[in-house]
Scaffold this active site. Sequence first.
Site, PDB file in Angstrom:
ATOM      1  N   ASP A 333       0.848  -1.179   0.000  1.00 26.86           N
ATOM      2  CA  ASP A 333       0.000   0.000   0.000  1.00 26.86           C
ATOM      3  C   ASP A 333       0.898   1.248   0.000  1.00 26.86           C
ATOM      4  O   ASP A 333       1.893   1.303   0.722  1.00 26.86           O
ATOM      5  CB  ASP A 333      -0.866  -0.031   1.264  1.00 26.86           C
ATOM      6  CG  ASP A 333      -1.898   1.065   1.283  1.00 26.86           C
ATOM      7  OD1 ASP A 333      -2.766   1.062   0.396  1.00 26.86           O
ATOM      8  OD2 ASP A 333      -1.840   1.921   2.182  1.00 26.86           O
ATOM      9  N   GLU A 362       1.566   0.171  -4.908  1.00 29.89           N
ATOM     10  CA  GLU A 362       1.115   1.458  -5.434  1.00 29.89           C
ATOM     11  C   GLU A 362       2.323   2.387  -5.506  1.00 29.89           C
ATOM     12  O   GLU A 362       2.839   2.805  -4.464  1.00 29.89           O
ATOM     13  CB  GLU A 362       0.087   2.079  -4.495  1.00 29.89           C
ATOM     14  CG  GLU A 362      -1.234   1.332  -4.423  1.00 29.89           C
ATOM     15  CD  GLU A 362      -2.205   2.056  -3.492  1.00 29.89           C
ATOM     16  OE1 GLU A 362      -3.290   2.446  -3.966  1.00 29.89           O
ATOM     17  OE2 GLU A 362      -1.891   2.245  -2.307  1.00 29.89           O
TER      18      GLU A 362
END
Length: 643
Positions: A333, A362
Site C-alpha cells: 500500500d 502502489e
Amino acid sequence: MKKLILFIVATLTLVACSKQPRLEDECLYSKSKTQFCFWSPVAEQMELRIYGDSETPEAQTFALKKDKYNFWHQTVKGDLAGKFYTIRSRQNGEWAEEAPGIFAKAVSVNGTRAAIIDMSRTNPDGWTDDKRPAMTDPTDIVVYETHLRDFTMSVNSGIQNKGKFIALTENGTKTPEGLSSGIDHLKELGITHLQILPMFDYGSIDETTLVLGNYNWGYDPINYNVPEGGYSVDPYDPAQRIYEAKQMIQALHQAGIRVVMDVVYNHTYNVAGCALGRVVPEYFYRLNADGSYANGSGCGNETASDHEMMRRFMVESVCYWAREYHVDGFRFDLMGIHDQETMRQIRLALDQIDPTILTYGEGWAAMSPAYPYEELAMKQFTYKMPRVGAFSDDIRNALIGSPFDHLRGFASGNPQGRQALCFGIAGGINYDEKEFGEGWSGEPMQHVSYITCHDNYCLRDRIEVSAPEETEATRIRMNKLAQTAVLVSQGMTFIYGGEELYRTKRGIDNSYQSPDSINIIPWENKQLYNDLYEYYRQMIQIRRQHKGFRLGTAELVNRHLDFLPTEQESLVAFRLKELEGIDSAKSLIVVLNGSAEPAETNIPMGEYVVLAQDGKANAEGLTTVSTMQLTVAPYSATILAEK
Ligand code: CA
C-alpha cells in the site's frame, strides 16, 4: 601457542556476541522457558509484564537488560503458554504506556496485549505438506482482489462462515440458482492469485462487537504480524485466528490459487496507540522540520523505511508471513512512501525463501512524503527495483478515465488516452519512446495492468457516471472492452473481484467503511449477467492459453509486438508476430474499437481462428476467417489467432 588460543577464543566470543537479534525473535516460547527481547535505543529502562489472561490488571513485572545492540532481554522460566505480555519503557524520566512488542505474533482480542502461544500448535493438518501452486512467469498471473466480507457476506453467496478466513475453505458452495460460488467460483474463473485486502490485525473494527457487522477495508494497522481477529470465529482465542488464516491459505493452495497479502507498512492506525509509536516514539516515523509527524499517507503519519530498524522490521515481517503462513505475494500500500533500497532488500530477502513470491505496489503516495523524491519507490523509478511491480494508472486512466474527473476513457468513447493505452499494452517498457514516451518498468512483469481496484469506482459505476446517457447494453460492451484490453496487455494483470459479476457500489467511490450492502459481491448476478461472466472467464482462458499476450521480457515484447496503422483515433490494433515456438498461434491480432460506430481496418492476410468479437469470447474459437480486412463492432474487441 597460548596467545593463539587466546586469540581464537576472543575471536569466537566476538563472533558469538556479534549476532544481532532479529526483531522477529521478541518472544521465543518453549515449554520450560520463554525468551524475550525488544529493541529500543532510547529507553532508559524497560519492563516486561506477564499477565495471566487478557483482562486482568495484575501483572508479574520483570526488568529487561540491554545488550550492545540496544535489544533488551529477559528469560522467564516455566511454561508460559496461554499467558499475555506487554512492555513499557522509560524515556526522559517518564514511563510510556504499555504495549505489545512491535513483533507480537499472537494477541488478545483487539490486539492490546501480546499472547504467548506454542506456534507449532497453530498448524492445520497437512500444513507441512502445503505447497505453493506452480508458477513459471509473473506475467502469467491473473490477480483477483477481494475483501473477505465483500466476497462472502451476501445472502446469496451460499457460504456458511460469512466474513471469516474459513469462508474460503468451503468447497461446493452455490448461488441460489445452483451456480458455483466462493472458492469454486475462483477456480472456475481461472484466476491464479487471490489478493486479500488487509488481513493483519487492524484497528478500525472492534473485535468485541462483531455481531454489529461493521465493515472496514482495514488500512489501519495495529499488529503487523498477527491475523485480524474480526476474521476469526473466535477473536478471544489468540491461536484460533492463526490456525484459521493458515487453513484458508492451505485451501486456496489446494485449489491451485496463490495468496497475495495487502501490506500497509507506510503508516499505522495512529502513533500513540501503536506499538511502533509507544516503544520507540519518533524513530519509526518520519518527522517534519518542526518535529511534527510527516503525513505522506494522508492518514496522520508516515513510517521511515529509510531508518535501519524500520527497514529491518519490514523485511523480517514479509519474510515471516512468507515462511510461517506460506503467503505467496505482497501488495504494498502506498509503496511510494517507502524508499527504493528497502524494496530492493525485501526482494532479496524473499528470494532466499522463494523467488516466485510476488512483490508489487502502489507507486505513489497520498501526499508528499518527507524524504527525497528520487529515492522513493515511486512508479517512475520502478525500473530501479528489479522484479518489484507498480500499478499502472497509465492504462487505467487511458481505458476508463482518471479518478479525478468523470470523463470517459478509450473504452467508453474518448480516444484521448490512446497513446497511454498502447504504452500499457506494451507493458510499460521502453518500447517506442518517440511515440509512447519513456518506459518506467524494466520488464513487463513490473507493470500491473488494471482498470479498477477497491479504490475509486468499480467498473460498472465508473462507466455509469461517465456515460450516463448510454443504455446498459452499451455500457456492458464498454465494460468488456476495457477488461479485454487489460487481459491482452503484456504486464501482470489484475482484476477487482466482483467485476465479473457486474457488481455495483451504487455510485460510492470510497466504500472503505460503507456497510456490507454496498460492498458485497451480488452472487445472484452470476445468473442475471451470465453473458458478462462468461466473457470474463473466456478472456482469462484466452490469456492463459496464449503466451503471446504474456511474452515475459522487454526484449521479446520489442521483437514480437507491432502496432498496426489505423485511420481512426478510436481504434487500436496490434499484432504479436512470429510466435512459432512461443504460442500455438503463428500470430495474434487484437483490434480494440472504442467508438459507437463499427470500424474497418486492414490486417495481414491470413487464416484465423476468431477468439473474440462483438462482445463474445471463446478460448476454443467462435469461428474461423480467412481475410485481410476486419469490421469491428462498436465498443468491442476482435481477437484473432493465426492458424
Ligand atoms: Ca483488529
